[in-house]
Motif scaffolding. Structure first.
Motif, PDB file in Angstrom:
ATOM      1  N   GLU A 113       0.779  -1.310  -0.019  1.00 18.03           N
ATOM      2  CA  GLU A 113      -0.046   0.014   0.059  1.00 18.03           C
ATOM      3  C   GLU A 113       0.917   1.190   0.023  1.00 18.03           C
ATOM      4  O   GLU A 113       2.038   1.322   0.666  1.00 18.03           O
ATOM      5  CB  GLU A 113      -0.936  -0.175   1.190  1.00 18.03           C
ATOM      6  CG  GLU A 113      -2.029  -1.323   1.310  1.00 18.03           C
ATOM      7  CD  GLU A 113      -2.860  -1.185   0.288  1.00 18.03           C
ATOM      8  OE1 GLU A 113      -3.255  -0.248  -0.377  1.00 18.03           O
ATOM      9  OE2 GLU A 113      -3.011  -2.539  -0.199  1.00 18.03           O
TER      10      GLU A 113
ATOM     11  N   PRO B 201       2.279   4.926   1.463  1.00 18.14           N
ATOM     12  CA  PRO B 201       2.070   5.283   2.833  1.00 18.14           C
ATOM     13  C   PRO B 201       1.240   6.657   3.132  1.00 18.14           C
ATOM     14  O   PRO B 201       0.679   6.960   2.229  1.00 18.14           O
ATOM     15  CB  PRO B 201       3.823   5.773   2.983  1.00 18.14           C
ATOM     16  CG  PRO B 201       4.272   5.199   1.689  1.00 18.14           C
ATOM     17  CD  PRO B 201       3.455   4.754   0.570  1.00 18.14           C
ATOM     18  N   PRO B 202       0.789   6.393   4.355  1.00 17.60           N
ATOM     19  CA  PRO B 202      -0.410   7.563   4.434  1.00 17.60           C
ATOM     20  C   PRO B 202      -0.125   8.903   3.950  1.00 17.60           C
ATOM     21  O   PRO B 202      -1.120   9.634   3.427  1.00 17.60           O
ATOM     22  CB  PRO B 202      -0.288   7.472   5.867  1.00 17.60           C
ATOM     23  CG  PRO B 202       0.025   6.244   6.314  1.00 17.60           C
ATOM     24  CD  PRO B 202       1.242   5.940   5.600  1.00 17.60           C
ATOM     25  N   GLU B 203       1.243   9.489   4.039  1.00 22.67           N
ATOM     26  CA  GLU B 203       1.407  10.617   3.765  1.00 22.67           C
ATOM     27  C   GLU B 203       1.319  10.852   2.045  1.00 22.67           C
ATOM     28  O   GLU B 203       0.875  11.998   1.503  1.00 22.67           O
ATOM     29  CB  GLU B 203       2.669  11.229   4.146  1.00 22.67           C
ATOM     30  CG  GLU B 203       3.963  10.516   3.469  1.00 22.67           C
ATOM     31  CD  GLU B 203       4.277   9.384   4.411  1.00 22.67           C
ATOM     32  OE1 GLU B 203       5.298   8.866   4.328  1.00 22.67           O
ATOM     33  OE2 GLU B 203       3.442   8.842   5.318  1.00 22.67           O
TER      34      GLU B 203
ATOM     35  N   THR C  18      -1.013   9.042   0.235  1.00 21.21           N
ATOM     36  CA  THR C  18      -2.233   9.090   0.068  1.00 21.21           C
ATOM     37  C   THR C  18      -2.723  10.247   0.372  1.00 21.21           C
ATOM     38  O   THR C  18      -3.821  10.910  -0.466  1.00 21.21           O
ATOM     39  CB  THR C  18      -2.974   8.077   0.694  1.00 21.21           C
ATOM     40  OG1 THR C  18      -2.546   6.621   0.404  1.00 21.21           O
ATOM     41  CG2 THR C  18      -4.444   7.908   0.433  1.00 21.21           C
ATOM     42  N   ALA C  19      -2.555  11.021   1.339  1.00 22.79           N
ATOM     43  CA  ALA C  19      -3.261  12.107   1.729  1.00 22.79           C
ATOM     44  C   ALA C  19      -2.751  13.264   0.735  1.00 22.79           C
ATOM     45  O   ALA C  19      -3.469  14.113   0.500  1.00 22.79           O
ATOM     46  CB  ALA C  19      -2.673  12.491   3.432  1.00 22.79           C
TER      47      ALA C  19
ATOM     48  N   GLU D 142      -5.021  12.862  -2.313  1.00 23.12           N
ATOM     49  CA  GLU D 142      -6.236  13.480  -2.169  1.00 23.12           C
ATOM     50  C   GLU D 142      -6.296  14.933  -2.214  1.00 23.12           C
ATOM     51  O   GLU D 142      -7.310  15.279  -2.899  1.00 23.12           O
ATOM     52  CB  GLU D 142      -6.687  13.163  -0.736  1.00 23.12           C
ATOM     53  CG  GLU D 142      -7.119  11.476  -0.794  1.00 23.12           C
ATOM     54  CD  GLU D 142      -7.447  10.816   0.677  1.00 23.12           C
ATOM     55  OE1 GLU D 142      -7.013  11.751   1.922  1.00 23.12           O
ATOM     56  OE2 GLU D 142      -7.700   9.521   0.872  1.00 23.12           O
TER      57      GLU D 142
END
Length: 477
Positions: A32, A34-36, A38-39, A42
């Motif tokens: 997946e 990393p969250p940063e 994806t953020a 977005e």
């Protein structure tokens, strides 16, 4: 180099699922985002600035496999006197991704999208690659608009590349477009795709170029066993590919004239490669006269014929050694892609291939007569290494999957004998080599005393391990 892909007609069996997971773990395929990342994606999805130039009047369509959502390219063709005008809209990834941001950093780590029968590992987060940046139908999108003019023979007479807002009218698939063309119900633009595609194929043949119509391998089940079928590409797939190649060659012309760019290059193949491919042709029962060139031989193959499809898959070795050459201020000594017999650049798949973001920016600047962005100039020397590493990983990934499937196809036939041809012998250990079977058309390691290179042999299957992705034979007699 083209990649040979394996598909399953039904769900991927559990025995292969476990091995696929092992391959991804061994080869450190990213999971997946990393969250940063994806953020950031977005936020970027909602903040793209549309170009001032509005070309939503052009009736673009995309043509891809039915399940594709990462739509890089949209097409519209018009007749222009005796010639043609090809409009090709390419997703503008740079409208969403900034140099040094988390998306850019992660994309440089990945290099390109990876494909497996059970999943796709994308270059960019789905929020962009399957959403805001994708040329989805009925959505106004920022794009790099290529306008390539052609004469009556299909040769390039002019090219521009500029930022524009575009809107695709429809998400089409190859089978549907081919059906409409065959029935005479296709749009004028799609009828011109067929006409221009055929002209470009003839141009390719005339210059001695090679573009492999690589068939997909599809695994099917029958009578409780496995079978391997080659799915021949439809004619429209070849015509559509010619538009992408045309654009890459037009891009190379801009770069060579502007003395800055990143080309896709390939040295000339050597005699030993011709010998190995000749042996493979012999194994598959295909005649290849000594006076027939690579290009003429390959153009004469029919991917709908199983043996020819296997031969086309083997011919991907012609593209080994391809790389990327960056230059700024002077042109390369050897700029050609030897298989295409032309200068060429990757510019048409920025959602799935990192280098295309750089080459797109270069071509927009050269076409407008403006400076190439500083972030491009500062980093373009790094891109060939990143892409070479990414290509190597992608080829290893695809090869592991093909090997896994080939082992699965014969795993229950240990001790059985097969006909084949020795296509390669280890120079340091002449009792070891490679054999290509006549049926099924797979290859494997073979051992035996004085292996007869290029000759028909009978071999016994002594190893077929799905987990290890290995197939091994012994020479009989």
């Amino acid at each position: 180099m083209p990649l040979q892909r394996v598909r399953f007609a039904e769900d991927v069996p559990e025995v292969f699922r476990a091995s696929l997971q092992d391959i991804r773990r061994e080869q450190e395929v990213p999971a997946e985002f990393p969250p940063e990342v994806t953020a950031t994606a977005e936020r970027a999805a909602g903040n793209a600035v549309l170009p001032e130039l509005d070309r939503t009047d052009l009736e673009f369509v995309t043509i891809d496999p039915p399940d594709s959502m990462d739509l890089d390219q949209a097409l519209h063709i018009e007749r222009a006197g005796d010639g043609f005008t090809v409009y090709y809209a390419i997703a503008d990834v740079a409208a969403y991704v900034r140099a040094g941001d988390p998306i850019d950093t992660e994309a440089r780590r990945r290099g390109e999208t990876l494909y497996a029968p059970d999943k796709r590992t994308p270059l960019h987060p789905p929020e962009l690659s399957e959403g805001a940046a994708s040329l989805l139908p009925d959505e106004v999108r920022p794009a790099l608009l290529w306008t390539v003019t052609l004469d009556a023979a299909g040769e390039i007479t002019g090219v521009t590349c500029e930022r524009a807002r575009v809107k695709s009218r429809a998400k089409l698939n190859y089978a549907g477009v081919q059906q409409d063309l065959d029935a005479g119900t296709a749009s004028e633009s799609l009828r011109l795709l067929r006409e221009v595609g055929k002209l470009r194929e003839q141009c390719e043949l005339d210059r001695g170029g090679v573009n492999l119509p690589i068939p997909d391998q599809e695994v099917v089940t029958s009578d409780g066993g496995w079978g391997l079928q080659f799915r021949a590409p439809l004619p429209v797939e070849g015509w559509n590919a010619q538009i992408s190649l045309l654009t890459g060659m037009a891009a190379a012309q801009l770069m060579m004239k502007g003395r800055i760019g990143i080309l896709r290059t390939l040295p000339e193949s050597h005699d030993d490669l011709r010998r190995k491919l000749g042996n493979t042709a012999k194994a598959l029962g295909i005649d290849w006269p000594a006076d027939v060139s690579y290009a003429a031989f390959i153009h004469g193959l029919d991917p709908a014929t199983p043996a020819h499809a296997a031969m086309l898959a083997a011919c991907t070795v012609l593209f080994r050694g391809a790389g990327y050459t960056a230059f700024d201020g002077s042109v390369p000594d050897k700029p050609q892609h030897a298989a295409m017999k032309a200068e060429y650049a990757h510019v048409t798949a920025p959602l799935r291939r990192l280098v295309d973001r750089w080459t797109g920016e270069i071509c927009v600047a050269l076409s407008a007569g403006t400076d190439v962005p500083e972030w491009v100039r500062e980093s373009m020397d790094e891109i060939p290494k990143i892409m070479d590493d990414a290509d190597r990983r992608a080829h290893a990934y695809e090869r592991s999957i093909v090997s896994m499937v080939e082992a699965g196809l014969v795993a229950d036939r240990l001790g059985a004998t097969f006909d084949g041809v020795i296509t390669d012998v280890d120079e340091k250990s002449p009792n070891r080599g490679i054999v290509v079977l006549t049926e099924p058309a797979i290859e494997g390691r073979v051992t035996g005393t004085a292996l007869p290179l290029g000759q028909q042999v009978r071999v016994k299957l002594v190893e077929a391990d799905i987990a290890k992705r290995t197939v091994g034979f012994e020479l009989v007699g």
